[in-house]
Write an enzyme that holds these catalytic residues in place. Sequence first.
Site, PDB file in Angstrom:
ATOM      1  N   LYS A 116       0.800  -1.224   0.000  1.00  0.00           N
ATOM      2  CA  LYS A 116       0.000   0.000   0.000  1.00  0.00           C
ATOM      3  C   LYS A 116       0.834   1.276   0.000  1.00  0.00           C
ATOM      4  O   LYS A 116       0.454   2.270  -0.617  1.00  0.00           O
ATOM      5  CB  LYS A 116      -0.932  -0.006   1.214  1.00  0.00           C
ATOM      6  CG  LYS A 116      -1.927  -1.155   1.179  1.00  0.00           C
ATOM      7  CD  LYS A 116      -3.311  -0.685   1.565  1.00  0.00           C
ATOM      8  CE  LYS A 116      -4.305  -1.809   1.611  1.00  0.00           C
ATOM      9  NZ  LYS A 116      -4.463  -2.397   2.943  1.00  0.00           N
ATOM     10  N   GLY A 164      -8.653  -6.861   3.655  1.00  0.00           N
ATOM     11  CA  GLY A 164      -9.800  -7.519   4.271  1.00  0.00           C
ATOM     12  C   GLY A 164     -10.211  -6.941   5.599  1.00  0.00           C
ATOM     13  O   GLY A 164     -10.820  -7.611   6.427  1.00  0.00           O
ATOM     14  N   GLU A 200      -4.136   7.686   7.258  1.00  0.00           N
ATOM     15  CA  GLU A 200      -4.890   8.423   6.243  1.00  0.00           C
ATOM     16  C   GLU A 200      -6.087   9.088   6.876  1.00  0.00           C
ATOM     17  O   GLU A 200      -6.548   8.692   7.946  1.00  0.00           O
ATOM     18  CB  GLU A 200      -5.395   7.449   5.170  1.00  0.00           C
ATOM     19  CG  GLU A 200      -4.341   7.013   4.193  1.00  0.00           C
ATOM     20  CD  GLU A 200      -4.890   6.083   3.156  1.00  0.00           C
ATOM     21  OE1 GLU A 200      -5.961   5.482   3.348  1.00  0.00           O
ATOM     22  OE2 GLU A 200      -4.218   5.937   2.112  1.00  0.00           O
ATOM     23  N   LYS A 237     -18.136  -7.785   0.170  1.00  0.00           N
ATOM     24  CA  LYS A 237     -19.145  -7.227  -0.729  1.00  0.00           C
ATOM     25  C   LYS A 237     -20.294  -8.214  -0.918  1.00  0.00           C
ATOM     26  O   LYS A 237     -20.064  -9.428  -0.976  1.00  0.00           O
ATOM     27  CB  LYS A 237     -18.506  -6.925  -2.094  1.00  0.00           C
ATOM     28  CG  LYS A 237     -17.393  -5.898  -1.997  1.00  0.00           C
ATOM     29  CD  LYS A 237     -16.501  -5.918  -3.222  1.00  0.00           C
ATOM     30  CE  LYS A 237     -15.348  -4.936  -3.064  1.00  0.00           C
ATOM     31  NZ  LYS A 237     -14.342  -5.107  -4.112  1.00  0.00           N
ATOM     32  N   ASN A 290      -6.060  -4.098  -6.325  1.00  0.00           N
ATOM     33  CA  ASN A 290      -6.123  -5.562  -6.288  1.00  0.00           C
ATOM     34  C   ASN A 290      -5.517  -6.095  -7.574  1.00  0.00           C
ATOM     35  O   ASN A 290      -6.037  -5.860  -8.665  1.00  0.00           O
ATOM     36  CB  ASN A 290      -7.569  -6.044  -6.143  1.00  0.00           C
ATOM     37  CG  ASN A 290      -8.123  -5.695  -4.773  1.00  0.00           C
ATOM     38  OD1 ASN A 290      -7.379  -5.636  -3.792  1.00  0.00           O
ATOM     39  ND2 ASN A 290      -9.412  -5.447  -4.702  1.00  0.00           N
ATOM     40  N   ARG A 292      -5.312  -8.674  -9.434  1.00  0.00           N
ATOM     41  CA  ARG A 292      -5.866  -9.960  -9.867  1.00  0.00           C
ATOM     42  C   ARG A 292      -7.220  -9.699 -10.517  1.00  0.00           C
ATOM     43  O   ARG A 292      -7.707  -8.560 -10.494  1.00  0.00           O
ATOM     44  CB  ARG A 292      -6.098 -10.837  -8.641  1.00  0.00           C
ATOM     45  CG  ARG A 292      -7.062 -10.168  -7.676  1.00  0.00           C
ATOM     46  CD  ARG A 292      -7.586 -11.063  -6.596  1.00  0.00           C
ATOM     47  NE  ARG A 292      -8.807 -10.492  -6.049  1.00  0.00           N
ATOM     48  CZ  ARG A 292      -8.867  -9.747  -4.958  1.00  0.00           C
ATOM     49  NH1 ARG A 292      -7.771  -9.469  -4.278  1.00  0.00           N
ATOM     50  NH2 ARG A 292     -10.011  -9.276  -4.537  1.00  0.00           N
TER      51      ARG A 292
END
Lengths: 449, 160
Positions: A116, A164, A200, A237, A290, A292
């Site tokens: 990140k 996650g 942040e 989600k 992400n 992928r």
Amino acid sequence: MFSRVLIANRGEIALRIIRACRDLGIESIAVYSEADADAPYLKHADRSVCIGPAPASESYLNIPRIISAAEVTNADAIHPGYGFLAENAHFAEVCRDCRIEFIGPSPEAMGALGDKISCKKLARQAKVPTFPGSEDAIEEEAKAIEVAKKIGYPVIVKASAGGGGRGMRVAHNEAALRAGLKQARQEAQAAFGNGAVYIEKFLEKARHVEVQVIGDKHGNAIHLYERDCSTQRRHQKLIEETPAPGVDPKKRDEVCKSAARLIKNAEYSGAATVEFLMDEKQNFYLLEVNTRVQVEHPVTEMITGVDIVKTGIRVAAGEPLPYRQRDIKIDGHAIECRINAENWEKGFTPSAGRIERFEPPGGPGVRMDTHVITGYRVPPTYDSMIAKLIVHAPDRKQCIARTRRALSEFVVEPIHTTIGLHRELMQNPAFMEGGVDIHFLERLLKKNG
Amino acid sequence: MIDIRKLKELVKLMVENDLSELDLRDEAETVVVKRTLAGQYQYAPAPGGHPMQMPGGHAPAYSPGAAAAGGGDSEADDDASLHAIVSPMVGTFYTAPDPESPAYVKVGSEVDADSVVCIVEAMKVFSEIKAECSGTIEKLLVKNGDAVEYGQKLFLVRLR
């Protein structure tokens, strides 16, 4: 083009990849653990190889066993799907060392965007909007306090190697920040072996809007517009849709273009998703990338007509992207409902077991991505998602109506599923209006007890 | 005269690189050193170090799922009463330690728990598979050089 691709995954995504391989005329090799020995999708692969017992660490996460299976079957490429080893740069490296193509980004691009802190640096260079916050990992508490004062509370402490929802702590004041730093560090070290944290600005009310991007090995990168995934529970989600309702077209274009720039600069090939939080003024802030293909890729496929999995295989094989940015257009609206084997009315407890009755919906604009058939036994060992219901229609109103209709046809018995919850959501006034925030679902569930 | 220093160096080399067997030959001499790792067969770590311990030739205490081509299904009722030695990993099956040597076992061979019955090779590491049972080899279910998968039946043994 590859002759033989090994799919290092299971369930619906394994079937999705098998289908893409078959469409491309590529031989597919499925691997499976003993828990999946009777899985119905295995027969659709040209070959299937048992690689170990049920635990993922001894099968789907086990690099030597997967590489070994690729070698004995002479696979020239491996598709990691999502989850498992999909974002494991070491696995991508091992594939490269064994001269097996990894269908995804290079280990270097994956590492640069997967971490990140380094991703944020690249994002700033690519003029991708990011959260105000610390430039680097926070080493001392004093620095954290200084940054927080500058950007204003509330702030969030996040693990650089995290995901996650883990290794995160929100702080509304200095005292909470001091405590949060310690806790987040500890959690990150334990969960990811890396205690590096950064800070942040924290948004109280935000929507999760992510951009689908895809790059090739020739320096080309395009975006396939965005998805709104705000209907979540515990960072998982449940519903995804595209386009994101009510977003200003200029702002949409700007953020999508910036996402494509980011992966182009990172020399990234393959599919990726650049995730953002969007505030009430429709300002976007980068969350993470992400590296992928994602679970919800089908909604993007429905509105753009692009087969993301097939395209990912083609670019991995060295082909240039078959699309230019101007070829990508939005057609209508699409919604995906994740159907999980869970009892949503009783705390979402997992509901494993044999499915005696499986009657999926159909008709125009209705797509089912599932590995489940009547008689399938849902194993308790893996995640609980059993199907994805994807609906496409000319606009959002018709899409919701069609989704409601499709859900009413959908029967899965006797195990519990989230179909009932989706039926409720398709009638919920706030959802129907569009633009719900990321805490909407949890508020709704709390209210109903 | 055996050079102890040289031997010590070789052993050190083997331990550092996690080798189970070293075979050095030149015009003057041949040195073969084997290392038994406390009764277990160590799978050499993949590049980057992902060591994986696997019991050598341990027949799992369950019936393996779908067996691949290579004949895992019982044809005669007789087969059902025999004990199967299964592969503990995905790899390539070899009947002998090398192409020049005779096979470890054949139909009729007597085996006991520690008898090596075959080799399964994966990622250039050759693992000796043990019988882990006492009896007579009744049937060989795979051919030399076949690809085998986890849990696949390799031999049928009539137990003593």
